[in-house]
Write a protein that holds these residues in place. Structure first.
Motif, short mmCIF file in Angstrom:
data_model
loop_
_atom_site.label_atom_id
_atom_site.label_comp_id
_atom_site.label_asym_id
_atom_site.label_seq_id
_atom_site.Cartn_x
_atom_site.Cartn_y
_atom_site.Cartn_z
N LYS A 214 -18.45 -24.76 50.70
CA LYS A 214 -19.56 -23.66 50.73
C LYS A 214 -19.07 -22.44 49.66
CE LYS A 214 -23.02 -20.94 52.99
NZ LYS A 214 -23.69 -20.52 54.47
N ASP A 215 -17.73 -22.02 49.92
CA ASP A 215 -17.17 -21.14 49.08
C ASP A 215 -17.16 -21.38 47.71
OD1 ASP A 215 -16.92 -19.90 51.56
OD2 ASP A 215 -14.58 -20.37 51.52
N VAL A 216 -16.62 -22.75 47.25
CA VAL A 216 -16.73 -22.97 46.08
C VAL A 216 -18.03 -23.11 45.31
CG1 VAL A 216 -16.14 -25.15 44.42
CG2 VAL A 216 -14.55 -24.55 46.38
N ALA A 217 -19.02 -23.63 45.97
CA ALA A 217 -20.26 -23.45 45.49
C ALA A 217 -20.82 -22.33 45.10
CB ALA A 217 -21.30 -24.58 46.43
N GLY A 218 -20.50 -21.13 46.32
CA GLY A 218 -20.98 -19.92 45.98
C GLY A 218 -20.35 -19.01 44.89
N GLU A 219 -19.11 -19.42 44.67
CA GLU A 219 -18.57 -18.97 43.46
C GLU A 219 -19.11 -19.42 42.03
OE1 GLU A 219 -14.46 -19.60 43.40
OE2 GLU A 219 -13.84 -18.61 45.24
N ALA A 220 -19.57 -20.55 42.09
CA ALA A 220 -20.14 -21.11 40.82
C ALA A 220 -21.69 -20.68 40.62
CB ALA A 220 -20.26 -22.66 40.98
N TRP A 221 -22.21 -20.59 41.75
CA TRP A 221 -23.79 -19.84 41.82
C TRP A 221 -23.48 -18.32 41.40
CZ3 TRP A 221 -26.18 -17.27 46.55
CH2 TRP A 221 -27.47 -16.84 46.22
N LEU A 222 -22.48 -17.78 41.97
CA LEU A 222 -22.36 -16.19 41.34
C LEU A 222 -21.82 -16.20 39.92
CD1 LEU A 222 -22.13 -13.26 42.10
CD2 LEU A 222 -19.72 -13.59 43.06
N ARG A 223 -21.04 -17.11 39.48
CA ARG A 223 -20.40 -16.77 38.11
C ARG A 223 -21.53 -17.25 37.00
NH1 ARG A 223 -16.54 -19.82 39.12
NH2 ARG A 223 -17.45 -21.86 38.36
N ASP A 224 -22.25 -18.21 37.36
CA ASP A 224 -23.02 -18.97 36.42
C ASP A 224 -24.46 -18.24 36.52
OD1 ASP A 224 -21.10 -20.28 35.53
OD2 ASP A 224 -21.56 -22.03 36.81
N GLN A 225 -25.18 -18.83 37.62
CA GLN A 225 -26.64 -18.29 37.88
C GLN A 225 -26.93 -17.12 38.25
OE1 GLN A 225 -29.38 -20.81 37.48
NE2 GLN A 225 -30.58 -18.86 37.39
N LEU A 226 -26.07 -16.22 38.97
CA LEU A 226 -26.79 -14.88 39.42
C LEU A 226 -26.06 -14.05 38.30
CD1 LEU A 226 -25.31 -14.66 43.07
CD2 LEU A 226 -27.71 -15.08 42.06
N ALA A 227 -25.07 -14.35 37.58
CA ALA A 227 -24.68 -13.65 36.44
C ALA A 227 -25.60 -13.66 35.22
CB ALA A 227 -23.11 -13.97 35.86
N MET A 228 -26.13 -14.68 35.19
CA MET A 228 -27.31 -14.92 34.11
C MET A 228 -28.59 -14.24 34.53
SD MET A 228 -28.89 -18.28 32.44
CE MET A 228 -27.53 -18.98 32.01
#
Length: 496
Positions: A214-228
């Motif tokens: 869940k941590d890895v998925a959360g980092e990807a979500w934050l780095r890509d989708q939320l940043a966009m």
């Protein structure tokens, strides 16, 4: 009599022409490059001949000016042009600031004096007109402590300060993505349409929900989708990595993608200085580079203009004669300036060629190599390549960039050349090279010379024509706009 302006102008042009000839000779003999001296000798002779021919023309034109017997009055001063700024009075800068504060248990050991509370309190005490503030804390969950609101009265300030007591550092985990998502929602829902939207993120750890996947998925979500999402909503993230345990790489990426800033501190005593720096940045209107709009006109849209010739009267002929003398003087000076400009361009070009050969010799000594996976990426800050992902990995020996579909990175814009530029990995470094593109390539606002490799560093801003990207090497220490807060006792970094 001759007008004073014409006499002074003529003498000044003659003086300048003599001075420039002296400068030519000085530049030639002070140059230490023998090859350049040889190549420049022929050009110097040509320029000298042209200079004396132009000086002769100037003397003829000036003689015509001095021989005039009619005193041409100076043109009356023209009324000042309207600036179009009437009514454009100073406008109050509107800024919506949302504090996103880590409330996990690890903060109690790193901030035992709760300096974070004091910093937010000082920010409120010095709040400027047009600012609104809100606050969210996050641990295993994200909690809205104070919704976005203005601090107009003492009661408003007391209510906000009382809410600071809810920062107790008793959370079990650090769910940063959940906090950022809640902050975006609050700014989208309650933020003002014309206000600058800011998230100030302070954390001392990495994403930790108790579940590694869940941590890895959360980092990807934050780095890509939320940043966009932040980028599209015009939200800038100012990230503060508190202590060496914080995920500075992740905070740096989010800040770059949202056009914010990223900071690193090692002691809680450094936090007030960081907040002061952020306050200075967000208190100034953002300067946006103007876009260049090119208007293309079809050939069949251009219609010829026919002018009927008429025989000028005697007064008109006299006026035209005086105008001709002035125009001749102006054109002669302009021709001379063009010659000077060409000569300096020649000198500069020779130096650039020498530097280019030296650089190519150094860079070409080793063949291209495969870069480590995930070692570098381009941040598409304007979403011109794709609308689904801001990050473009640089994972080949040579990455071709251009409009043609055969390139590794395709920018489908008319102002981009078929093969515009390349990014090449050699001997542990990345190099940017422009391939004679029509509209050029710029590195940190400086134009890249064609076929001249330029070494890249993390955080560099690259512009292909008018489209901006950021070059990021997450594993390396930050450069450029990073602000380091140095402590007299704690560790600190020195800028390279």
């Amino acid at each position: 009599m001759v007008s004073m302006k014409q006499s002074v102008l003529a003498r000044k042009i003659l003086d300048i022409s003599r001075a420039l000839n002296i400068i030519f000779l000085a530049l030639f003999y002070l140059n230490e490059d023998e090859n350049m001296k040889y190549a420049g000798r022929v050009t110097l002779i040509k320029v000298g001949i042209l200079s004396y021919l132009v000086m002769g023309l100037l003397m003829v034109c000036c003689w015509g000016v001095f021989a005039q017997e009619v005193n041409v009055p100076d043109s009356p001063s023209e009324p000042a042009l309207a600036t179009g700024m009437e009514g454009d009075t100073d406008k109050t800068l509107m800024v919506d600031v949302l504090f996103l504060l880590d409330n996990s248990g690890s903060m109690i050991s790193n901030d035992p004096k709760f300096i974070t509370r004091e910093v937010v309190t000082n920010f409120l005490m010095n709040l400027k007109e047009g600012f609104r503030v809100g606050m969210i804390t996050f641990d295993q969950d994200a909690t809205l402590i104070e919704a976005l609101s203005s601090i107009d009265t003492v009661a408003d300030a007391e209510r906000f300060m009382a809410s600071l007591a809810k920062i107790d550092y008793k959370g079990q985990f650090t769910n940063t993505p959940s906090g950022v998502e809640r902050a975006i929602y609050e700014l989208k829902s309650n933020g003002r349409e014309n206000a600058e939207k800011i998230i100030i993120l302070l954390t001392d750890g990495i994403v930790d929900t108790g579940n590694k996947e869940k941590d890895v998925a959360g980092e990807a979500w934050l780095r890509d989708q939320l940043a966009m999402d932040c980028k599209k909503a015009g939200i800038r993230v100012f990230g503060i990595a508190f202590t060496e345990m914080a995920d500075f790489r992740l905070i740096q990426t989010i800040a770059l993608k949202t056009e914010g800033e990223y900071f690193r501190t090692f002691k809680s005593e450094d936090i007030p200085a960081v907040f002061d720096k952020i306050d200075q940045i967000i208190s100034k209107p953002r300067e946006k580079a103007p876009r260049v709009h090119v208007v293309e006109v079809e050939a069949d849209q251009i219609k010829p203009i026919y002018v009927r010739r008429s025989v000028p009267s005697q007064p008109q002929a006299e006026t035209q004669k005086r105008t001709f003398n002035s125009v001749s003087l102006f054109l002669s000076g302009l021709i001379f300036i063009v010659i000077v400009f060409v000569f300096f361009v020649y000198l500069k070009k020779n130096r650039e060629i020498s530097a280019q050969k030296a650089t190519q010799k150094e860079v070409g000594a080793l063949p291209p190599q495969e870069p480590p996976k995930g070692h570098a990426e381009l941040i598409d800050t304007e979403n011109v390549v794709t609308e689904t992902d801001l990050s473009i990995p640089i994972d080949s020996k040579v990455v071709k960039i251009g409009r043609d579909e055969s390139n590794d990175i395709v920018i489908p814009k008319d102002s981009i050349s078929s093969l515009h530029a390349t990014i090449e990995y050699r001997n542990g470094y990345f190099y940017l090279e422009d391939h004679r593109s029509t509209n050029g390539t710029r590195l940190n606002n400086i134009k890249v010379k064609e076929n001249t490799p330029m070494r890249l560093k993390s955080g560099d801003k690259i512009q292909f024509a008018i489209f901006e990207f950021r070059f990021l090497m997450p594993e390396m220490a930050p450069y450029g706009e990073t602000v380091m807060i140095q402590s007299s006792t704690g560790p600190h970094l020195k800028p390279e």
